[in-house]
Every structure is written in structure tokens, then in C-alpha cells.
Scaffold this motif. Sequence first.
Motif, mmCIF file in Angstrom:
data_model
loop_
_atom_site.group_PDB
_atom_site.id
_atom_site.type_symbol
_atom_site.label_atom_id
_atom_site.label_comp_id
_atom_site.label_asym_id
_atom_site.label_seq_id
_atom_site.Cartn_x
_atom_site.Cartn_y
_atom_site.Cartn_z
ATOM 1 N N PRO A 20 0.832 -1.205 0.000
ATOM 2 C CA PRO A 20 0.000 0.000 0.000
ATOM 3 C C PRO A 20 0.866 1.255 0.000
ATOM 4 C CG PRO A 20 0.021 -1.024 2.174
ATOM 5 C CD PRO A 20 0.751 -1.954 1.244
ATOM 6 N N ALA A 21 0.302 2.356 -0.464
ATOM 7 C CA ALA A 21 1.042 3.612 -0.459
ATOM 8 C C ALA A 21 1.453 3.940 0.964
ATOM 9 C CB ALA A 21 0.170 4.731 -1.012
ATOM 10 N N PRO A 22 2.677 4.414 1.147
ATOM 11 C CA PRO A 22 3.124 4.707 2.505
ATOM 12 C C PRO A 22 2.270 5.806 3.126
ATOM 13 C CG PRO A 22 4.671 5.559 0.865
ATOM 14 C CD PRO A 22 3.668 4.737 0.134
ATOM 15 N N PRO A 23 1.724 5.576 4.317
ATOM 16 C CA PRO A 23 0.898 6.593 4.953
ATOM 17 C C PRO A 23 1.752 7.768 5.414
ATOM 18 C CG PRO A 23 1.235 4.742 6.440
ATOM 19 C CD PRO A 23 1.894 4.377 5.143
ATOM 20 N N ALA A 24 1.119 8.919 5.554
ATOM 21 C CA ALA A 24 1.827 10.078 6.056
ATOM 22 C C ALA A 24 2.316 9.786 7.470
ATOM 23 C CB ALA A 24 0.905 11.296 6.060
ATOM 24 N N ALA B 301 -10.491 -8.468 -12.013
ATOM 25 C CA ALA B 301 -10.096 -8.359 -13.415
ATOM 26 C C ALA B 301 -9.733 -6.942 -13.820
ATOM 27 C CB ALA B 301 -11.222 -8.887 -14.306
ATOM 28 N N SER B 302 -9.671 -6.007 -12.880
ATOM 29 C CA SER B 302 -9.297 -4.641 -13.239
ATOM 30 C C SER B 302 -8.488 -4.049 -12.090
ATOM 31 C CB SER B 302 -10.543 -3.784 -13.475
ATOM 32 O OG SER B 302 -11.151 -3.448 -12.237
ATOM 33 N N PRO B 303 -7.713 -2.993 -12.355
ATOM 34 C CA PRO B 303 -6.924 -2.387 -11.274
ATOM 35 C C PRO B 303 -7.784 -1.950 -10.081
ATOM 36 C CG PRO B 303 -6.218 -1.530 -13.401
ATOM 37 C CD PRO B 303 -7.436 -2.363 -13.655
ATOM 38 N N SER B 304 -8.977 -1.432 -10.346
ATOM 39 C CA SER B 304 -9.848 -1.018 -9.235
ATOM 40 C C SER B 304 -10.268 -2.213 -8.390
ATOM 41 C CB SER B 304 -11.113 -0.341 -9.765
ATOM 42 O OG SER B 304 -10.811 0.923 -10.256
ATOM 43 N N GLU B 305 -10.564 -3.310 -9.065
ATOM 44 C CA GLU B 305 -10.983 -4.507 -8.327
ATOM 45 C C GLU B 305 -9.823 -5.072 -7.516
ATOM 46 O OE1 GLU B 305 -14.434 -5.641 -11.621
ATOM 47 O OE2 GLU B 305 -12.654 -6.933 -11.430
ATOM 48 N N THR B 306 -8.620 -5.033 -8.095
ATOM 49 C CA THR B 306 -7.441 -5.497 -7.364
ATOM 50 C C THR B 306 -7.169 -4.600 -6.161
ATOM 51 O OG1 THR B 306 -6.546 -6.319 -9.446
ATOM 52 C CG2 THR B 306 -5.008 -6.110 -7.617
ATOM 53 N N ALA B 307 -7.337 -3.292 -6.345
ATOM 54 C CA ALA B 307 -7.124 -2.360 -5.229
ATOM 55 C C ALA B 307 -8.147 -2.605 -4.122
ATOM 56 C CB ALA B 307 -7.216 -0.922 -5.731
ATOM 57 N N ALA B 308 -9.386 -2.910 -4.520
ATOM 58 C CA ALA B 308 -10.418 -3.192 -3.523
ATOM 59 C C ALA B 308 -10.082 -4.463 -2.741
ATOM 60 C CB ALA B 308 -11.787 -3.321 -4.204
ATOM 61 N N LEU B 311 -7.435 -3.722 -0.138
ATOM 62 C CA LEU B 311 -7.963 -3.084 1.072
ATOM 63 C C LEU B 311 -8.749 -4.093 1.912
ATOM 64 C CD1 LEU B 311 -8.499 -0.654 2.880
ATOM 65 C CD2 LEU B 311 -10.406 -0.026 1.377
ATOM 66 N N TRP B 312 -9.483 -4.952 1.222
ATOM 67 C CA TRP B 312 -10.243 -6.013 1.917
ATOM 68 C C TRP B 312 -9.278 -6.856 2.770
ATOM 69 C CZ3 TRP B 312 -14.145 -9.414 -1.429
ATOM 70 C CH2 TRP B 312 -15.001 -10.106 -0.575
ATOM 71 N N ARG B 313 -8.173 -7.305 2.132
ATOM 72 C CA ARG B 313 -7.216 -8.149 2.843
ATOM 73 C C ARG B 313 -6.527 -7.396 3.976
ATOM 74 N NH1 ARG B 313 -3.916 -9.002 -0.905
ATOM 75 N NH2 ARG B 313 -2.511 -7.430 -0.050
ATOM 76 N N ARG B 314 -6.115 -6.151 3.699
ATOM 77 C CA ARG B 314 -5.430 -5.392 4.757
ATOM 78 C C ARG B 314 -6.349 -5.113 5.944
ATOM 79 N NH1 ARG B 314 -4.192 -0.382 3.083
ATOM 80 N NH2 ARG B 314 -5.104 -0.537 1.010
ATOM 81 N N THR B 315 -7.637 -4.876 5.669
ATOM 82 C CA THR B 315 -8.564 -4.583 6.766
ATOM 83 C C THR B 315 -8.828 -5.830 7.610
ATOM 84 O OG1 THR B 315 -9.604 -2.884 5.404
ATOM 85 C CG2 THR B 315 -10.809 -3.598 7.350
ATOM 86 N N THR B 329 -7.203 6.322 6.354
ATOM 87 C CA THR B 329 -7.416 7.134 5.154
ATOM 88 C C THR B 329 -8.379 6.449 4.179
ATOM 89 O OG1 THR B 329 -5.544 6.134 4.015
ATOM 90 C CG2 THR B 329 -5.101 8.142 5.282
ATOM 91 N N GLU B 330 -8.792 5.224 4.516
ATOM 92 C CA GLU B 330 -9.579 4.444 3.554
ATOM 93 C C GLU B 330 -10.932 3.976 4.087
ATOM 94 O OE1 GLU B 330 -6.538 1.935 1.055
ATOM 95 O OE2 GLU B 330 -5.845 2.080 3.116
ATOM 96 N N LEU B 331 -11.056 3.827 5.404
ATOM 97 C CA LEU B 331 -12.293 3.304 5.985
ATOM 98 C C LEU B 331 -13.038 4.419 6.695
ATOM 99 C CD1 LEU B 331 -10.877 0.033 7.605
ATOM 100 C CD2 LEU B 331 -11.795 0.338 5.295
ATOM 101 N N ASP B 332 -14.325 4.567 6.403
ATOM 102 C CA ASP B 332 -15.086 5.661 6.995
ATOM 103 C C ASP B 332 -15.185 5.557 8.513
ATOM 104 O OD1 ASP B 332 -15.960 7.539 4.998
ATOM 105 O OD2 ASP B 332 -17.161 5.937 4.123
ATOM 106 N N TRP B 333 -15.547 4.365 9.000
ATOM 107 C CA TRP B 333 -15.766 4.272 10.449
ATOM 108 C C TRP B 333 -14.496 4.613 11.210
ATOM 109 C CZ3 TRP B 333 -12.837 0.920 13.280
ATOM 110 C CH2 TRP B 333 -12.261 -0.169 12.623
ATOM 111 N N LEU B 334 -13.352 4.272 10.644
ATOM 112 C CA LEU B 334 -12.085 4.526 11.339
ATOM 113 C C LEU B 334 -11.639 5.982 11.171
ATOM 114 C CD1 LEU B 334 -9.850 3.191 13.004
ATOM 115 C CD2 LEU B 334 -8.686 2.633 10.851
ATOM 116 N N ALA B 335 -11.793 6.519 9.974
ATOM 117 C CA ALA B 335 -11.421 7.924 9.729
ATOM 118 C C ALA B 335 -12.208 8.835 10.672
ATOM 119 C CB ALA B 335 -11.696 8.296 8.272
#
Lengths: 61, 481
Positions: A20-24, B301-308, B311-315, B329-335
Motif C-alpha cells: 500500500p502507499a506509505p501513509p503520512a 479483473a481490473s486495477p480497481s478490483e485489485t485495489a479493492a 484493502l479487503w485483505r489489509r482490513t 485514510t480508507e475506511l469511513d468508520w475509522l477515519a
Amino acid sequence: MEQVRRTDLPPRDRDDEPAPAPPAAPQSRTQLIDDLLDEIDEVLEDSAEAFVKGFVQKGGQ
Amino acid sequence: MSAVFGLETEYGVAAPPGAAGPAGSASAAGGADLARAEAAARELFRPVVAWGRSTNVFTPAGARLYLDVGSHPEYATPECSTIEELLAAERAGDRLMAVLAEAAGRRAGAPVALLKNNTDSAGHAFGCHENYQVDRAGSAEVAAKLIPFLVTRQLLVGAGKVQVDPKGVRYLLSQRALHTAEALSSATTRSRPIINTRDEPHGDGRRHRRLHVIVGDSNMAGAAARLKVASMVLLLRAAAGGGQLPDLELAHPVQALRQVAQSWPAAQGRGAHPIALADGRTIDPVTVQWRFFAAAEAAAASPSETAALDLWRRTLTAWDRLDFDGLETELDWLAKWRLIERYRQRTGAALADPRVLRLELAYHQLDAQGGLRQKLEAGGHLADVIGHRQAAAAVTQPPPTTRAHLRGRFVAAARAAGREYTVDWVRLKLGQAPAVALLDPLDSADPAAEALIAGLEGAAAAAESAPTNEFDQIMAEAGRE
């Protein structure tokens, strides 16, 4: 009760995943939030209760 | 393999006392607030009604603007077939509604706040509905198998909510968890289900039906919005391709939904919040999500799907380790939680303090005067995954890959030619001529529709330029980068 085991789960720590992009840095992130909170401080102090209580809608779907 | 999907977002409207609205039209204070909100919503829609002579119009982007039950302004994206199209279309709706609210505030002489959340201070809920076209054959089984996924996905894409009620004060992962009463049902307003089974295919009903998910929260964070839709698209694609969705029938889906909503703060550790399966066992909600992740992983099958997926795996990894740093910076409840926590550190305010509740609403606010998202994205506190250029363009330009491409161009051409027209999701109708029906949402080049549009474009070129009214100007403003 029996717990469902995690035997069939995918590996989670593979090295070949895109990083992932490095966070700030935490310090600058906090500074950023502080600046933002400073900016809206007046809004939060002045009219918070009236705004929150006044936000009434009909239920949607 | 293409599928079609879209989002319908109901927005909240708030007008401060003294703003536009009938004075003294209701006795109770809540009644006056409601009357003001309804008046503000009508004011917001005034240019739309002047433009389309209706509170239900389709834009040149092929999207639908609608003043819904309860006076919620609603924006339904055009049909999309890629995640990128959908994210741009959703953001275009936010832009359009924000400019409409700002214009309403200017006319009324007092600001009109526009909120993209799902609950008000009186405990009413409004929605962000997802639509996915699925094959009719097997659709009931797929819907049933997706319930455990939809119950637990708030761990990832919930928008978070400070809940204040007689049970106490707590931070829930999902805005709508307490407002959902059934798993599968055809009801919407009285008894809200997770999946609404009302059968409106908006197309060839023999082959397809619409999977109508109504349990979701509205997302402010682009990365969360992307994950919410992409995860469903990947699971449906996997199922359509013969893959097996996990067989994890829950004993009590609605009870589980409320349990999972109360997983935060997650200090108790993994396995602290088991939910009951129909077969008598229990399962950790994070494990449920890992099972669905495994089912979806190969379908990207697309960069957006891979990016999703990333995030799914990291979360899920974060839930396993109880270390969420970097995901804010990516999840609403956490932000939103981090924003609230910092504010409480600075001020000593309690979680139920009105200032905290106001801050929570500001997180969901979209008008330029009070909204935080633009600043959060500009400062890198929320990841900007969509791109302003694409979002701005999507205000007036339909996605090129679906029938919305025909609908949007038809609307634009009929208006330019000064002709009477009517449209809905399926039909294009010019004056009294027979309607052209577009039964396949993935057909973006229907010959009859193309001929109709070409005729109008010829007529428009010969006609004097059509007058532009306020809504045309509002679309132009919302469409500026």
C-alpha cells in the motif's frame, strides 16, 4: 459450542502483494487533523446542539 | 464478463432555524425542524422541477434525480459496468447535490446543509441502496448465501455512528445496523430488510433480475465506496462463473448485524464477538469475511478490483491483529473515529457531547460551507481514489458501456432540439412517437435509439440554441474540475 476453524483461509502475509502507499507520518497526520479541527472549531462551539437536534428528516427507504 | 450495477443515495437536508420554511406550521419543535427540512428539500429541487417539470428527472448523464418519500433528495447513478464508472458517477451525484444545496441556500438567504449519512437526530434512517443485475436462475440462492457477507461487511465499509439511546452511548460500525429488521423481504420503509426482494428487473425480466441491497451505509471515503461495490461485484462474478459462495447460514441475521455493529472498540481480541450459525456452531465475523474474501479473490479483473481486494485483505488482517494504523485514510468508520478521538483529546468532550455529534455530521456534510471531505482529501487524510476530472465529467456524461450512454445522449439531444420527451430506466420516448425500449442494460449502441438521437442532433444543429435555465448552470458548475 464448536468454533469454526480457520483452516481454509488464504495466506495473509505474502511478500508478493503490492505494498500500500506509505501513509503520512503520524505527526503530520495529527497536525493536519488539528488544523482542520481549528478551522471548524467555531462551528462546533457555536451551534452544535441546535444543528444536531434540528437535523430531523422523515424516514426514507 | 460484464455485469451492470448502480447506487441510489438518499441525502439528508438540514436548514437552520430562521431559514426557508413555513413559520409556525407545526407546533412541536421536531415538527418545525421537519417542516424546515422539507421546505429546504423542495427549495433545493426548485431548479430541477423548472428544468424537467417533475421531481423525477433523468440527467444528460443518464442518472436519475428524485425527491423521494420523506423529501430526501435522491441521486441514482446511471447503470455502470466498471467500478471506475460507478465511483465517478457516485461522486458526480455528490457534486450535483452539493451545488443544488448551495444554490438553495443563496436563494433562501440562509445556508442549506447537505448530508450524506443515513440517520437523523430523531432516529429516522434513510438509505444508500445498491443494485446489481444478476441472472434470474439461481438468484434466490445467491441472495441467501450473501446474507452473512452483508451482515459482516460493516467491519470494512460501515460508515460508523455515535449512537446515543437509553442503552447508553457507543460507537457503532454501521449507521443502518439498528434500522434493519429482516434478512430478505419485499418491504422497504416499514420493515427494512438486508436485501429487498421486490422484483423490478428494469430490463428483460425473463433472463435477469435486480439484486437490491439496502443494508449498506453511504460512504464518504472513496476507497470504502470502491470496496463496498467491488466486493459484491467480485462475489457475484465468482458465483455466476460456477464458483461456490461460502455456505454459512446465520441463525439470526438481524441479531448478528447488531452484534457486529458493536465490535468496536476491538480491545477484547479476536473471537470476542462470535455470531451464531444455523447449524448450532458459532463463527467469528472476521472469519466470515475471510471466507468470502477467498471466494472473491480469483475474480478480480481490473486495477480497481485489485485495489479493492487489497484493502479487503489489509482490513481483515488489521482485525486479526487489532492494529488498524494506516487504514484511517480508507475506511469511513475509522477515519471518523480518529477525528472524533482527536477532538475529544483536545477538549475533554464526552462521546455524546453535542460538539462531537456536530463533528460527526460535519464528516458527512457535502456543501462547501460545512463539509470536511474536500479538506480531508486535499490533506491526504482521506485517500482520493476517484480523480476530480472523472467525477466532474460524470455530472453530464453518461458511462459509455451501458444503455445510460443512449439515455443521457437522448435527454441532451431532445433538450437541445427543444422537443418534448419522456424517459425511464428502460424507455426513450419522443413526443407521441412509439417508445424505444432498451431491455439490455449492457447494450450501449441500440440502432433504433442511435437513429432517434441522430435525428435529434440534426434538428438541434438547425434550431436556435436552446435556452439554459438555472439547473443547466448548476450542472455546469458541478461539472467544473
